[in-house]
Motif scaffolding. Structure first.
Motif, PDB file in Angstrom:
ATOM      1  N   THR A   1      22.648 -29.507 131.131  1.00  0.00           N
ATOM      2  CA  THR A   1      21.783 -30.231 130.193  1.00  0.00           C
ATOM      3  C   THR A   1      21.186 -31.409 130.943  1.00  0.00           C
ATOM      4  OG1 THR A   1      23.262 -29.575 128.396  1.00  0.00           O
ATOM      5  CG2 THR A   1      21.688 -31.321 127.933  1.00  0.00           C
ATOM      6  N   LYS A   2      19.881 -31.388 131.146  1.00  0.00           N
ATOM      7  CA  LYS A   2      19.228 -32.350 132.047  1.00  0.00           C
ATOM      8  C   LYS A   2      18.772 -33.600 131.318  1.00  0.00           C
ATOM      9  CE  LYS A   2      19.572 -29.510 135.439  1.00  0.00           C
ATOM     10  NZ  LYS A   2      20.808 -29.663 136.217  1.00  0.00           N
ATOM     11  N   GLU A   3      18.720 -34.686 132.082  1.00  0.00           N
ATOM     12  CA  GLU A   3      18.081 -35.895 131.579  1.00  0.00           C
ATOM     13  C   GLU A   3      16.731 -36.018 132.251  1.00  0.00           C
ATOM     14  OE1 GLU A   3      20.318 -39.568 131.600  1.00  0.00           O
ATOM     15  OE2 GLU A   3      18.469 -40.718 131.800  1.00  0.00           O
ATOM     16  N   GLY A   4      15.679 -35.845 131.456  1.00  0.00           N
ATOM     17  CA  GLY A   4      14.327 -36.022 131.981  1.00  0.00           C
ATOM     18  C   GLY A   4      13.803 -37.365 131.528  1.00  0.00           C
ATOM     19  N   CYS A   5      13.236 -37.394 130.329  1.00  0.00           N
ATOM     20  CA  CYS A   5      12.635 -38.632 129.818  1.00  0.00           C
ATOM     21  C   CYS A   5      13.644 -39.530 129.123  1.00  0.00           C
ATOM     22  CB  CYS A   5      11.528 -38.262 128.833  1.00  0.00           C
ATOM     23  SG  CYS A   5      12.152 -37.351 127.393  1.00  0.00           S
ATOM     24  N   ASN A   6      14.713 -38.934 128.574  1.00  0.00           N
ATOM     25  CA  ASN A   6      15.712 -39.666 127.777  1.00  0.00           C
ATOM     26  C   ASN A   6      15.086 -40.337 126.557  1.00  0.00           C
ATOM     27  OD1 ASN A   6      18.395 -40.204 127.341  1.00  0.00           O
ATOM     28  ND2 ASN A   6      18.436 -42.088 128.540  1.00  0.00           N
ATOM     29  N   GLU A   7      14.022 -39.752 126.029  1.00  0.00           N
ATOM     30  CA  GLU A   7      13.441 -40.312 124.808  1.00  0.00           C
ATOM     31  C   GLU A   7      12.850 -39.248 123.888  1.00  0.00           C
ATOM     32  OE1 GLU A   7      10.669 -43.193 126.265  1.00  0.00           O
ATOM     33  OE2 GLU A   7       9.065 -41.728 126.499  1.00  0.00           O
ATOM     34  N   GLY A   8      13.260 -37.994 124.062  1.00  0.00           N
ATOM     35  CA  GLY A   8      12.847 -36.971 123.113  1.00  0.00           C
ATOM     36  C   GLY A   8      11.512 -36.314 123.392  1.00  0.00           C
ATOM     37  N   ASP A   9      10.950 -36.536 124.583  1.00  0.00           N
ATOM     38  CA  ASP A   9       9.608 -36.020 124.863  1.00  0.00           C
ATOM     39  C   ASP A   9       9.575 -34.721 125.674  1.00  0.00           C
ATOM     40  OD1 ASP A   9       8.434 -38.137 123.561  1.00  0.00           O
ATOM     41  OD2 ASP A   9       8.245 -39.352 125.370  1.00  0.00           O
ATOM     42  N   CYS A  10      10.616 -34.437 126.465  1.00  0.00           N
ATOM     43  CA  CYS A  10      10.471 -33.372 127.461  1.00  0.00           C
ATOM     44  C   CYS A  10      11.279 -32.118 127.170  1.00  0.00           C
ATOM     45  CB  CYS A  10      10.823 -33.887 128.853  1.00  0.00           C
ATOM     46  SG  CYS A  10      12.592 -34.128 129.124  1.00  0.00           S
ATOM     47  N   GLY A  11      12.329 -32.198 126.365  1.00  0.00           N
ATOM     48  CA  GLY A  11      13.129 -31.024 126.026  1.00  0.00           C
ATOM     49  C   GLY A  11      14.099 -30.577 127.100  1.00  0.00           C
ATOM     50  N   ALA A  12      14.205 -31.320 128.214  1.00  0.00           N
ATOM     51  CA  ALA A  12      15.131 -30.913 129.282  1.00  0.00           C
ATOM     52  C   ALA A  12      16.582 -30.981 128.822  1.00  0.00           C
ATOM     53  CB  ALA A  12      14.926 -31.800 130.514  1.00  0.00           C
ATOM     54  N   CYS A  13      16.843 -31.749 127.775  1.00  0.00           N
ATOM     55  CA  CYS A  13      18.212 -31.956 127.284  1.00  0.00           C
ATOM     56  C   CYS A  13      18.505 -31.108 126.049  1.00  0.00           C
ATOM     57  CB  CYS A  13      18.405 -33.427 126.937  1.00  0.00           C
ATOM     58  SG  CYS A  13      17.349 -33.908 125.551  1.00  0.00           S
ATOM     59  N   THR A  14      17.699 -30.085 125.791  1.00  0.00           N
ATOM     60  CA  THR A  14      17.845 -29.315 124.541  1.00  0.00           C
ATOM     61  C   THR A  14      19.214 -28.632 124.450  1.00  0.00           C
ATOM     62  OG1 THR A  14      15.463 -28.892 124.540  1.00  0.00           O
ATOM     63  CG2 THR A  14      16.823 -27.496 123.115  1.00  0.00           C
TER      64      THR A  14
ATOM     65  N   LEU B   1      17.971 -29.140 119.285  1.00  0.00           N
ATOM     66  CA  LEU B   1      17.878 -30.595 119.177  1.00  0.00           C
ATOM     67  C   LEU B   1      17.916 -31.197 120.568  1.00  0.00           C
ATOM     68  CD1 LEU B   1      20.393 -31.295 116.244  1.00  0.00           C
ATOM     69  CD2 LEU B   1      17.906 -31.341 116.101  1.00  0.00           C
ATOM     70  N   ASN B   2      17.374 -32.396 120.692  1.00  0.00           N
ATOM     71  CA  ASN B   2      17.427 -33.106 121.967  1.00  0.00           C
ATOM     72  C   ASN B   2      18.717 -33.911 122.050  1.00  0.00           C
ATOM     73  OD1 ASN B   2      14.878 -32.336 123.044  1.00  0.00           O
ATOM     74  ND2 ASN B   2      13.865 -33.793 121.685  1.00  0.00           N
ATOM     75  N   ALA B   3      19.541 -33.606 123.065  1.00  0.00           N
ATOM     76  CA  ALA B   3      20.833 -34.293 123.195  1.00  0.00           C
ATOM     77  C   ALA B   3      20.674 -35.761 123.558  1.00  0.00           C
ATOM     78  CB  ALA B   3      21.686 -33.594 124.259  1.00  0.00           C
ATOM     79  N   CYS B   4      19.506 -36.143 124.110  1.00  0.00           N
ATOM     80  CA  CYS B   4      19.322 -37.539 124.528  1.00  0.00           C
ATOM     81  C   CYS B   4      19.108 -38.457 123.340  1.00  0.00           C
ATOM     82  CB  CYS B   4      18.150 -37.658 125.491  1.00  0.00           C
ATOM     83  SG  CYS B   4      16.531 -37.347 124.742  1.00  0.00           S
ATOM     84  N   SER B   5      18.712 -37.922 122.212  1.00  0.00           N
ATOM     85  CA  SER B   5      18.536 -38.778 121.041  1.00  0.00           C
ATOM     86  C   SER B   5      19.396 -38.289 119.879  1.00  0.00           C
ATOM     87  CB  SER B   5      17.061 -38.905 120.644  1.00  0.00           C
ATOM     88  OG  SER B   5      16.366 -37.720 120.863  1.00  0.00           O
TER      89      SER B   5
HETATM   90 FE1  FES Z   1      13.609 -35.578 127.629  1.00  0.00          FE
HETATM   91 FE2  FES Z   1      15.818 -35.528 126.137  1.00  0.00          FE
HETATM   92  S1  FES Z   1      15.666 -35.959 128.224  1.00  0.00           S
HETATM   93  S2  FES Z   1      13.830 -34.954 125.568  1.00  0.00           S
END
Ligand code: FES
Ligand code: FES
Length: 352
Positions: A37-50, A62-66
């Motif tokens: 589960t990746k951290e890309g933007c850490n604000e819900g924009d990129c979906g890398a943490c889905t 869901l986005n795990a970062c938020s």
């Molecule tokens: Fe980009 Fe969660 S890290 S949406």
């Protein structure tokens, strides 16, 4: 600190020592080594943490970062590490991504796989919509969409079934009763998890400085981006009455806890233009978490929902202690992020 329990890739997890505003993404990567589960933007924009979260309403991306950990109480979480079968058999979406060359550098791929697997579980074929919240910088979307289409003809693997009865059922401390610990205040660093509007109303009157969290798609960023401490938090996801959509004559009452995705589903036939507008609201993962009440209470009159709701003559409903108050939604917004809301009052719903 907050006690909670949930399933993680089929295994029960019980936690008693987590700050209530710790994100699922941080927990997965730092405590569990689940770095797929990746951290890309850490604000819900990129979906890398889905991730896929399943509860009584079924599975959703869901986005795990938020997502704060207490939001997972009693639910099942599946990360990309839990998408293949126990014997290593690939999920149809994983095989299709290989067959259709859907991955290049691979950073976005786990997020795409989990979004595609969630959609596969739901029988969704609107791949453009489902995958609009997953950003890929190098492969390009055509092979990914081709992979999603190809996987659609395969049945969902049996190991993906997480029915609600399998979810952990534990008695969880909410930090006290309706007003917090007997005769006292909610201790800092703990979370309050009311199950009724009455409990929330009593507690919030006693703790008007607290932060109310519904989907955390905005409040999550106060923590991850602004590095703010939120010493006192109430999580509203356990209040079933806030998640209801109820016909009232020729009007419709929409509870503050109704997600944008659920609202879209409910209004597709009766309000097709508004429903179409809701598909432009952020992304699939955000719509699955964000609530209409949060969008109003935490936003402004130029937010995603209020302009259309105001145009429809929406009435807003507030609760403060035992009192209820209704007003035209346009009268709620006094200025940018300045609202006609008394201390201790919260939004319970909107009527259109
Ligand atoms: Fe980009 Fe969660 S890290 S949406
Ligand atoms: Fe590189 Fe998608 S494969 S970002």
């Amino acid at each position: 600190m907050t006690e909670l329990a949930f399933l993680l890739n089929g295994t029960p997890v019980r936690l008693a020592d987590q700050p209530p505003t710790r994100t699922l993404l941080e927990f997965l990567r730092e405590d569990r080594g689940l770095t797929g589960t990746k951290e890309g933007c850490n604000e819900g924009d990129c979906g890398a943490c889905t991730v896929i979260v399943t509860d009584a309403d079924g599975p959703r991306a869901l986005n795990a970062c938020s997502l704060f950990l207490p939001q997972l109480q009693g639910k099942a979480v599946r990360t990309v590490e839990g998408i293949a079968g126990p014997d290593g058999t690939l999920h149809p979406v994983q095989q299709a991504m290989i067959d259709h060359h859907g991955s290049q550098c691979g950073f976005c791929t786990p997020g795409f796989i989990t979004s595609m697997a969630a959609a596969h579980q739901q029988g969704r074929t609107d791949h453009d919509v489902v995958l609009a919240g997953n950003l890929c910088r190098c492969t390009g979307y055509a092979p990914i969409i081709r992979a999603a289409e190809a996987a659609g003809s395969s049945p969902d693997p049996a190991w993906m079934d997480t029915t609600p009865p399998d979810l952990p059922v534990v008695e969880i401390s909410s930090g006290g009763g309706a007003s917090g610990p007997a005769g006292g205040r909610q201790p800092p660093g703990t979370a309050f998890r009311p199950t009724t509007i009455d409990d929330l109303a009593a507690w919030y009157l006693d703790h008007p400085e607290a932060t109310l969290v519904a989907g955390a798609t905005d409040v999550g960023l106060w923590v991850t981006k602004q590095l703010r401490d939120l010493p006192l938090v109430a999580f509203l996801g356990g209040i079933a009455d806030l998640r209801q959509i109820t016909p009232e004559g020729d009007r419709l009452h929409i509870g503050a806890g109704v997600t944008i995705a659920a609202l879209h589903q409910a209004l597709r036939d009766s309000h097709p233009h508004f429903a179409a507008m809701l598909t432009r609201y952020a992304s699939e993962q955000v719509r699955n978490a964000a609530t209409i009440g949060g969008n109003i209470a935490n936003g402004s009159r130029i937010g995603d929902g209020p302009p259309a709701l105001i145009a429809m003559g929406a009435q807003l409903h507030l609760r403060r202690g035992d009192e209820t108050l209704s007003l035209a939604l346009e009268d709620f917004f006094l200025d940018y992020r300045k609202q006609a809301r008394q201390s201790g009052a919260f939004v319970t719903g909107v009527t259109i």
